[in-house]
Design an enzyme around this catalytic site. Sequence first.
Site, PDB file in Angstrom:
ATOM      1  N   HIS A  91       6.724   5.856   1.886  1.00 53.45           N
ATOM      2  CA  HIS A  91       7.580   4.717   1.528  1.00 53.45           C
ATOM      3  C   HIS A  91       8.594   5.129   0.454  1.00 53.45           C
ATOM      4  O   HIS A  91       9.737   4.686   0.462  1.00 53.45           O
ATOM      5  CB  HIS A  91       6.738   3.572   0.964  1.00 53.45           C
ATOM      6  N   GLN A 105       1.918  -9.291  13.453  1.00 55.26           N
ATOM      7  CA  GLN A 105       1.862  -7.989  14.127  1.00 55.26           C
ATOM      8  C   GLN A 105       0.460  -7.408  14.183  1.00 55.26           C
ATOM      9  O   GLN A 105       0.278  -6.255  14.579  1.00 55.26           O
ATOM     10  CB  GLN A 105       2.852  -7.008  13.503  1.00 55.26           C
ATOM     11  N   ALA A 146       0.876  -1.195   0.000  1.00 56.43           N
ATOM     12  CA  ALA A 146       0.000   0.000   0.000  1.00 56.43           C
ATOM     13  C   ALA A 146       0.905   1.235   0.000  1.00 56.43           C
ATOM     14  O   ALA A 146       0.755   2.143   0.820  1.00 56.43           O
ATOM     15  CB  ALA A 146      -0.961  -0.011   1.184  1.00 56.43           C
ATOM     16  N   LEU A 147       1.848   1.236  -0.916  1.00 52.64           N
ATOM     17  CA  LEU A 147       2.923   2.237  -0.900  1.00 52.64           C
ATOM     18  C   LEU A 147       2.401   3.654  -1.145  1.00 52.64           C
ATOM     19  O   LEU A 147       1.504   3.860  -1.951  1.00 52.64           O
ATOM     20  CB  LEU A 147       3.967   1.895  -1.975  1.00 52.64           C
ATOM     21  N   HIS A 148       2.979   4.593  -0.414  1.00 52.85           N
ATOM     22  CA  HIS A 148       2.648   6.005  -0.596  1.00 52.85           C
ATOM     23  C   HIS A 148       3.958   6.792  -0.567  1.00 52.85           C
ATOM     24  O   HIS A 148       5.049   6.195  -0.455  1.00 52.85           O
ATOM     25  CB  HIS A 148       1.676   6.484   0.487  1.00 52.85           C
ATOM     26  N   ALA A 149       3.839   8.118  -0.637  1.00 55.40           N
ATOM     27  CA  ALA A 149       5.046   8.943  -0.752  1.00 55.40           C
ATOM     28  C   ALA A 149       5.996   8.763   0.437  1.00 55.40           C
ATOM     29  O   ALA A 149       7.203   8.977   0.310  1.00 55.40           O
ATOM     30  CB  ALA A 149       4.666  10.406  -0.915  1.00 55.40           C
TER      31      ALA A 149
HETATM   32  O1  PAF Z   1       6.318  -0.456   9.240  1.00 57.98           O
HETATM   33  C1  PAF Z   1       5.890  -1.442   8.614  1.00 57.98           C
HETATM   34  O2  PAF Z   1       5.387  -1.345   7.492  1.00 57.98           O
HETATM   35  C2  PAF Z   1       6.006  -2.820   9.239  1.00 57.98           C
HETATM   36  O3  PAF Z   1       5.802  -2.775  10.614  1.00 57.98           O
HETATM   37  C3  PAF Z   1       7.314  -3.542   8.891  1.00 57.98           C
HETATM   38  C4  PAF Z   1       8.517  -2.800   9.446  1.00 57.98           C
HETATM   39  C5  PAF Z   1       7.452  -3.671   7.385  1.00 57.98           C
HETATM   40  C6  PAF Z   1       7.327  -4.939   9.511  1.00 57.98           C
HETATM   41  O4  PAF Z   1       6.269  -5.707   9.033  1.00 57.98           O
END
Ligand code: PAF
Length: 294
Positions: free
Chosen positions: A37, A61, A32-35
């Site tokens: 990332h 998690q 779900a990439l955004h700016a």
């Molecule tokens: O920050 C995140 O997107 C997640 O917690 C990570 C570091 C990729 C671990 O699943």
Amino acid sequence: MELIRERSAWRSLLEKRRKRGDSIGLVPTMGALHAGHLSLATAAVERCDFVAMTIFVNPLQFGDEKDLAAYPRDLGVDLQTAGDSGVHAVFAPSVGEIYPFGKPSTMVRPGPLADRLEGIARPSHFEGVATVVTKLFALSGASAAFFGEKDFQQLAIVSRLVDDLDLPIEVVGCPIVREADGLALSSRNRRLSRAERQAATALFRSLETGRLALAHGSDLDTAEKMMMAELTSEPLVTPSYAVAVEPATLERPEGAGRPLRLLVAATIGPVRLIDNVAAEQRGSDPVALDPVAS
Ligand code: PAF
């Protein structure tokens, strides 16, 4: 840009690059990439020869199955975005590929840093993060890993994990990327309705209120109360915490004039949002702080 699905292929690709003398920069994400990332990828491109991004929605998690199921996923769009931002290879494994025996019997427990703030609302969250991050480090052999400061507690925990376990990797924290109205970018923002999205600006307002209050000499209790008042003034926001802490320990600092981190968390509609800023508390009476001053 290469897409890799299997651990063995990921290991051998990165091993080949290391043998050529390339430094590997790891950008762990859940997609779900955004700016935000992309700023991590850009930082990695600047510092490393080969940029390796992981896209894996880590079930360990998520305390809540519904939250896990609702997490946005669109690998096609993510791959396009990653390629455009200079990433050289993406590792997007299945859950079975990362956890072939189900939930691992060896888990990484981060200790007291994980017990406060987000750790109270999400009790096993950081254990899940620390475990998957340790696995991703082991699978990648990267020299540096790039994490956003938006998840400030996560960054503190991962930095401490690397120190505690002597992992041969540098953890690089990258600044928060914000919308024009201050809202920190997050994959969860896309689940907000228009009204909730508007209400979410209360988080940044709260942080700015606290930062300015401290800069003008308020004490920590007063600043925290002002931050909380800003959050509660917004009817769609259910605040969780608004605190001023010492950045490395996430504990209440003693004495004025030290670098601080202000952190807030709140639930808005279906999502929990977090945000933070750096701050400094101006001593209210500089003469009293310095006995030799005349
Ligand atoms: O920050 C995140 O997107 C997640 O917690 C990570 C570091 C990729 C671990 O699943």
